[in-house]
Design an enzyme around this catalytic site. Structure first.
Site, PDB file in Angstrom:
ATOM      1  N   HIS A 146      -5.233   2.599 -32.978  1.00 53.73           N
ATOM      2  CA  HIS A 146      -6.668   3.280 -32.937  1.00 53.73           C
ATOM      3  C   HIS A 146      -6.454   4.587 -32.158  1.00 53.73           C
ATOM      4  O   HIS A 146      -5.685   4.917 -31.420  1.00 53.73           O
ATOM      5  CB  HIS A 146      -7.677   2.377 -32.274  1.00 53.73           C
ATOM      6  CG  HIS A 146      -8.978   2.741 -32.555  1.00 53.73           C
ATOM      7  ND1 HIS A 146      -9.618   3.544 -31.516  1.00 53.73           N
ATOM      8  CD2 HIS A 146      -9.941   2.125 -33.398  1.00 53.73           C
ATOM      9  CE1 HIS A 146     -10.937   3.613 -31.959  1.00 53.73           C
ATOM     10  NE2 HIS A 146     -11.056   2.665 -32.930  1.00 53.73           N
ATOM     11  N   GLU A 186     -10.093  -3.452 -37.769  1.00 52.51           N
ATOM     12  CA  GLU A 186     -10.041  -3.612 -39.162  1.00 52.51           C
ATOM     13  C   GLU A 186      -9.411  -4.958 -39.628  1.00 52.51           C
ATOM     14  O   GLU A 186      -9.577  -5.422 -40.530  1.00 52.51           O
ATOM     15  CB  GLU A 186      -9.169  -2.440 -39.788  1.00 52.51           C
ATOM     16  CG  GLU A 186      -9.699  -1.156 -39.599  1.00 52.51           C
ATOM     17  CD  GLU A 186      -8.710  -0.029 -39.810  1.00 52.51           C
ATOM     18  OE1 GLU A 186      -7.621  -0.177 -40.187  1.00 52.51           O
ATOM     19  OE2 GLU A 186      -9.163   1.225 -39.590  1.00 52.51           O
TER      20      GLU A 186
END
Length: 375
Positions: free
Chosen positions: A251, A310
């Site tokens: 991320h 995700e």
């Protein structure tokens, strides 16, 4: 400006009361409450009330009234559908179809406009996905909670309590997340005075990009390719060796595990307890996550690549019956609440966002001395 900060890395572009993303500690705060405090127990409508507080003079003083108003807003959004929409929009990618439908909503800055914009992605996502199956869109039920009604409009039946709660957890978890690309886009447009609908259209246009909201679907593509838990490590090692990015890991902000991943895994566990999750699929996902984290630590020891939102988004939305082509639309159904709140916050500041750029192109040619040429 150097190439390294062309993405505005580390540049402060807004001061906000809405959310804080602590990447070092792996913590997300929404208006003074941690994600852990709200993800499991709050309905989406309650978070909308929290985000909108102080930005609308007519905001109801109790959440029950806001839930009713959001139900009416779903009906108003549905009434803007037209008889030939299914023939036209079913041929478009779902996120583009939903964006086209959102563009029908009038601009404005009041609470009814805001609630229609919050309601619409849920209504239009369900409608578009039903059209793609060749069946009619279902009208909203104003009396139902927002997440429950979204699932009912999609599937044509009332979901279980656990399914409704799981979608609430997802919508709450993704409602706001600092100054991400789509939120920044929404604030830029709002700063021009264009209106909330224009700001939301900017947000959803940014969200559809694969580097932002378009990524959860490929997580399922990877699980399909892996097939069984026993194949996870071999497949993942091959993917890393060939330079592929492992979707669902790493991320831009978080240096540790994304707290949203844990919130969504918790929702999956609760769904699994009632038998609403394919057990073999869940086992494959957990084996894949463990193998991926081990491989990334071995192969890329200098990088912080942990599980992100995700990974379990893909598993949760699949378990709730959303096709992977609709995942970005469902993301928009949650994040729209944050876009609207940020847009109102920006308008209250009354400041046009207008950063500078540094020109690095060719210099103009030297001026020709016409007088010298005359001699």
């Amino acid at each position: 400006m150097t190439e390294e900060n062309d993405g505005l890395e580390g540049v402060v572009a807004a001061h906000t009361v809405l959310s804080e993303v602590d990447g070092a500690e792996g913590r997300l705060v929404i208006r003074g409450l941690t994600l852990d405090e709200i993800a499991q127990h709050w309905r989406f409508e309650d978070v909308v009330a929290l985000l909108f507080k102080g930005f609308f003079d007519t905001l109801p003083g109790n959440n029950a009234a806001l839930r009713s108003a959001l139900g009416r807003a779903r009906r108003e959004a549905f009434e803007r559908l037209q008889p030939n929409d299914d023939a036209v929009l079913r041929r478009m990618p779902p996120i583009e179809a939903v964006r086209a439908l959102l563009a029908r909503l009038p601009d404005g800055d009041d609470l009814p406009t805001a609630l229609r914009l919050v309601a619409a992605p849920a209504v239009y996502t369900a409608a578009v996905m039903r059209w793609r199956l060749g069946v009619q869109a279902l009208a909203p039920d104003e009396a139902l909670p927002h997440a429950v009604d979204m699932l009912r409009m999609l599937h044509g039946r009332t979901p279980t309590a656990a399914q409704g709660a799981a979608l609430d957890t997802y919508l709450v978890t993704v409602c706001d997340h600092g100054l991400n690309a789509s939120t920044f886009a929404a604030r830029v447009v709002a700063s021009t005075g264009a209106g909330l609908a224009s700001a939301v259209l900017a947000g959803i246009s940014a969200l559809k990009g694969p580097l932002h909201g378009g990524a959860p679907g490929p997580v399922l593509d990877a699980l399909d390719a892996i097939g069984t838990a026993a194949n996870a490590r071999t497949w993942l090692e091959g993917a890393v060796a060939s330079g592929q990015r492992l979707m669902g890991f790493g991320h831009r902000i978080y240096r540790v595990r994304d707290p949203r991943a844990d919130a969504l895994k918790g929702a999956l566990n609760r769904l699994s307890a009632e038998g609403s999750v394919n057990a073999a699929r869940f086992e494959l996902a957990e084996a894949t996550e463990q193998a991926a984290l081990a491989i990334l630590r071995e192969k890329k020891p200098g990088r912080a690549l942990e599980t992100n939102v995700e990974f379990y988004t893909a598993l949760l939305l699949e378990a709730l019956g959303f096709g992977r082509e609709s995942f970005t639309c469902v993301f928009a159904a949650g994040r729209v609440s944050g876009w609207v709140a940020h847009a109102r916050e920006q308008v209250q500041k009354g400041r046009l966002i207008r950063p500078q750029s540094v020109y690095v192109g060719p210099a103009p040619e030297a001026a020709i001395d016409e007088a010298a040429l005359a001699h």
